[in-house]
Design a protein around this motif. Structure first.
Motif, PDB file in Angstrom:
ATOM      1  N   SER A   1      -6.089 -24.303 -20.285  1.00 42.86           N
ATOM      2  CA  SER A   1      -5.412 -24.480 -19.002  1.00 42.86           C
ATOM      3  C   SER A   1      -4.435 -25.659 -19.069  1.00 42.86           C
ATOM      4  O   SER A   1      -3.334 -25.597 -18.520  1.00 42.86           O
ATOM      5  N   SER A   2      -4.843 -26.719 -19.764  1.00 42.11           N
ATOM      6  CA  SER A   2      -3.959 -27.890 -19.905  1.00 42.11           C
ATOM      7  C   SER A   2      -2.715 -27.555 -20.720  1.00 42.11           C
ATOM      8  O   SER A   2      -1.672 -28.176 -20.577  1.00 42.11           O
ATOM      9  N   LEU A   3      -2.826 -26.567 -21.582  1.00 43.39           N
ATOM     10  CA  LEU A   3      -1.693 -26.121 -22.390  1.00 43.39           C
ATOM     11  C   LEU A   3      -0.814 -25.144 -21.622  1.00 43.39           C
ATOM     12  O   LEU A   3       0.203 -24.674 -22.117  1.00 43.39           O
ATOM     13  N   ASN A   4      -1.234 -24.830 -20.388  1.00 44.71           N
ATOM     14  CA  ASN A   4      -0.509 -23.909 -19.519  1.00 44.71           C
ATOM     15  C   ASN A   4      -0.478 -22.488 -20.093  1.00 44.71           C
ATOM     16  O   ASN A   4       0.501 -21.766 -19.948  1.00 44.71           O
ATOM     17  N   ILE A   5      -1.593 -22.133 -20.750  1.00 46.31           N
ATOM     18  CA  ILE A   5      -1.742 -20.772 -21.275  1.00 46.31           C
ATOM     19  C   ILE A   5      -2.542 -19.918 -20.303  1.00 46.31           C
ATOM     20  O   ILE A   5      -2.216 -18.777 -20.045  1.00 46.31           O
TER      21      ILE A   5
END
Length: 612
Positions: free
Chosen positions: A393-397
């Motif tokens: 989620s932090s990688l915006n995946i």
């Protein structure tokens, strides 16, 4: 009135010619006390005297007869209680399934509903309630149940005389396998799943389930007295009052079952049914009841019943169960987010193979709720999943995660608006291949370090143990094929494998796109792995042709991939088919039904092994 007076009234009733001396001898009471007792009974007008010459006759008045009659009724309703101490955990069930119906070419329990057979539905309900030790008493075309037993890890015993005997004979066939309290269920029934839950949780250890009269025309009516089973008959004219109708589900203690078997020793009527054997035991022993009002249920005796079941009753049951599921879902969300139930609305099922997924509105925002599937706690490390989901989620995946319970596996994530979930067919479009390869490359080259590693060869050993634990069955040539698969591990060492952050479950349904971008969701199997695993999985799960796969790999590699990458993709496709075939066997041993999914993957693994 005390027992001595009642005994005296009974003696007088049996022989009015007895003198006080005769009454003294019969009652074993002193003549002086008899004299006083007679005076008291006469004063209360329970007894009066008639003279015939010099002979006195003591006679019961109408009031005396009523008193004696009431005492007989009270004694008749007194039952011996075999056990105290409340309910006992039920771990075993016996399903009576021996009967034949001429209209059907298979046992009633094997008749299909919309998405399951009658017997599979029952077995699934039992398993949800912790009952996995099930005995099916078969007879007519028993091979159907024997084949099912291989898949489900249950016991089948046969009643070879099913054509000429009643259900008590069938129950007796299971006696050697009944070791404790158990549920007794007829196989031609379909009822709401809450019935089994309520029976299991009922305090009484011996009971029959009754409900309101159905008007089916084949009811077994029940009369209850002082909380006990008192009378049972299909002829309503034989009952003083009708308290309900039996539905064919009972809970029996081992003690009561043994009493039934003692009675059955003297049986000369082969057509005796178990209900009447249980009624015989209830003359002296405490057999209770559980009345469940307003349940939807039915039984199948003929094609007319079956048509009514599939078109009317079963759909109503499913609708009601869905509502019950909705209540449980709301309770789970309330607990997870500490919000008011009124803030939750519009719960809609949205598929799922391993888990159950629902779209749900919370405070005017839409989310996806995932409820972990049965048995997944053995196969999935929820702590690792939570940790990796946060990183993704932090990688915006992935989309924003509102909650992920690392114990229950419950997950609430933000719903992707105006979204399209990819399918195997839509994934074959070049424009979608560009999106899926881009997000996979973003993950693989991100530098993310998951703390766990996904090692397929370790997973194969783990799933093999889990299948054994679930009492499932492997494929006949499993170990021969496994030996070949495990040798692939050595082959990979010469192909420059590098472990990077990987998703490991790249089915098309885990790719969701909208007008702006694409998301990769559900990180249950994520961990450090060879990125070729993700490419191999996506190609398999989307059923890519050789040309589709060639295009897909060319897009990922920005050109023709080296031979070592293609070989790794093929190796992982073999490993995946082999692993997920075993996964399917585990799930089916726990009650799911995947049709030919598992064997198809297994056979494909064997075919691709020949290519290697």
């Amino acid at each position: 009135m005390d027992e001595e007076y009642l005994r005296l009234l009974s003696i007088i009733n049996n022989d009015k010619s007895l003198s006080q001396r005769g009454l003294s001898r019969k009652a074993d009471i002193s003549i002086g006390k008899i004299n006083n007792m007679i005076k008291n009974l006469m004063e209360k007008e329970y007894v009066y005297v008639e003279k015939s010459g010099k002979k006195l006759f003591y006679i019961l008045s109408d009031e005396g007869i009523s008193l004696l009659e009431a005492s007989f009724k009270d004694n008749h309703l007194k039952k011996i209680i075999l056990h105290e101490g409340g309910k006992k955990v039920i771990k075993q069930a016996v399903i009576l399934a021996a009967g034949e119906r001429e209209e059907f070419s298979m046992p009633i329990g094997m008749l299909p509903l919309s998405d399951e057979t009658i017997i599979e539905r029952l077995l699934n309900i039992l398993e949800v309630n912790g009952i996995k030790d099930t005995i099916i008493v078969a007879g007519y075309k028993s091979e159907y149940y024997e084949e099912l037993a291989k898949k489900r890890g249950i016991k089948v015993v046969n009643n070879p005389k099913y054509k000429w005997t009643g259900t008590m004979s069938s129950l007796a066939c299971a006696k050697d396998f009944i070791k404790d309290d158990f549920l007794l269920i007829e196989s031609d029934l379909i009822f709401e799943d809450r019935v089994i839950e309520e029976v299991v949780n009922a305090k009484k250890r011996d009971l029959v389930v009754i409900t309101n009269e159905s008007g089916s025309g084949d009811e077994a009516f029940v009369e209850i007295r002082k909380g006990h089973l008192f009378k049972m008959s299909k002829d309503k004219h034989q009952l003083n009052k009708i308290d309900g109708e039996m539905i064919g589900v009972s809970k029996l203690s081992l003690d009561v079952f043994n009493k039934m078997m003692e009675e059955f020793k003297y049986n000369t009527n082969p057509y005796l049914n178990y209900e009447y054997s249980l009624l015989d035991v209830s003359r002296n022993y405490d057999i209770g009841y559980l009345k469940i009002d307003d349940i939807i249920w039915g039984e199948v005796d003929n094609k007319e019943h079956y048509e009514k079941m599939t078109k009317r009753i079963y759909p109503r049951i499913k609708r009601r169960e869905d509502k019950a599921t909705e209540a449980n879902i709301k309770a789970s969300i309330v607990k997870a987010l500490d919000i008011d139930e009124n803030e939750i609305s519009n719960i809609v099922p949205s598929g799922g193979m391993t888990n159950k997924n629902y779209k749900v509105d919370i405070k005017d925002e839409t989310y996806v709720l995932r409820i972990a599937g049965a048995g997944t706690e053995d196969m999935i490390n929820r702590i690792e999943e939570k940790r990796n989901s946060i990183l993704a989620s932090s990688l915006n995946i992935d989309t924003e995660i509102l909650c992920l319970d690392e114990v229950s596996g419950l997950k609430i994530a933000k719903f992707i608006k105006n979204a399209e979930t990819l399918t195997g067919e839509s994934s074959k479009k070049e424009e979608n291949m560009k999106l899926t390869t881009a997000i996979l490359k973003k993950l693989h080259t991100s530098g993310l370090k998951f703390e766990n590693t996904f090692d397929v060869f370790e997973k194969i050993e783990l799933y093999e143990k889990l299948l054994e634990k679930a009492q499932g069955k492997n494929f006949e040539d499993y170990y021969e094929v496994k030996e070949k698969v495990m040798k692939l591990q050595t082959m990979l060492k010469d192909l420059d494998v590098e472990l990077l952050a990987s998703h490991n479950d790249t089915v098309p349904e885990n790719f969701v796109k909208n007008e702006e971008r694409i998301y990769l969701i559900d990180w249950e199997y994520s961990g450090m792995n060879d990125p070729m695993w993700d490419l191999a999985a996506h190609s398999l799960e989307c059923n890519f042709s050789k040309k589709d796969e060639e295009l897909f790999l060319n897009i990922y590699f920005d050109g023709e991939p080296e031979e070592k990458f293609k070989k790794r993709v093929l190796i992982y496709q073999i490993c995946q088919d082999f692993l997920w075939a075993t996964w399917t066997n585990i799930k089916e041993a726990k009650g799911d039904d995947f049709g030919s999914y598992g064997i198809d993957r297994y056979n494909r693994a064997k075919k691709n092994l020949e290519l290697i």
